[in-house]
Write a protein that holds these residues in place. Sequence first.
Motif: not given
Length: 120
Positions: A21-40, A84-93
């Motif tokens: 839930i937190i990851f999705a909100n960060i990705i889709y509301i703030t457009n933060t890179p996945q590496s940071y969103a996943n860590l937060i 790694v997800a950012d480097k390979i352009n993986a979908a957030p899911i």
Amino acid sequence: MVIHFAKYFSIGIINTLIHWIIFANIIYITNTPQSYANLIAFIAAITFSFFSNAKFTFKKKATSGRYLAFLVFMGILSYLTGFVADKINAAPIITLVAFSAISLILGFLYSKFIVFKGIE
């Protein structure tokens, strides 16, 4: 070990919901890179997971040293998954599913044999 894993898994379901839930909100509301969103998202969910597993799964005292050991190991794993997800352009899911699977197995083994060692 099976009973400990079952308890760890059940706490992990709630932890995963918190993380996702937190990851999705960060990705889709703030457009933060996945590496940071996943860590937060991970840091937000890890506290629940650590204290719940200390008390219910491993029946050990939740010390700051154990918390730090768990946080650092799992935090690195979380960040690397997002990196790694950012480097390979993986979908957030894909990032969420991959991290959930990786952290379930490695997190349990690390908790049992390193953080909360000495349980029967």
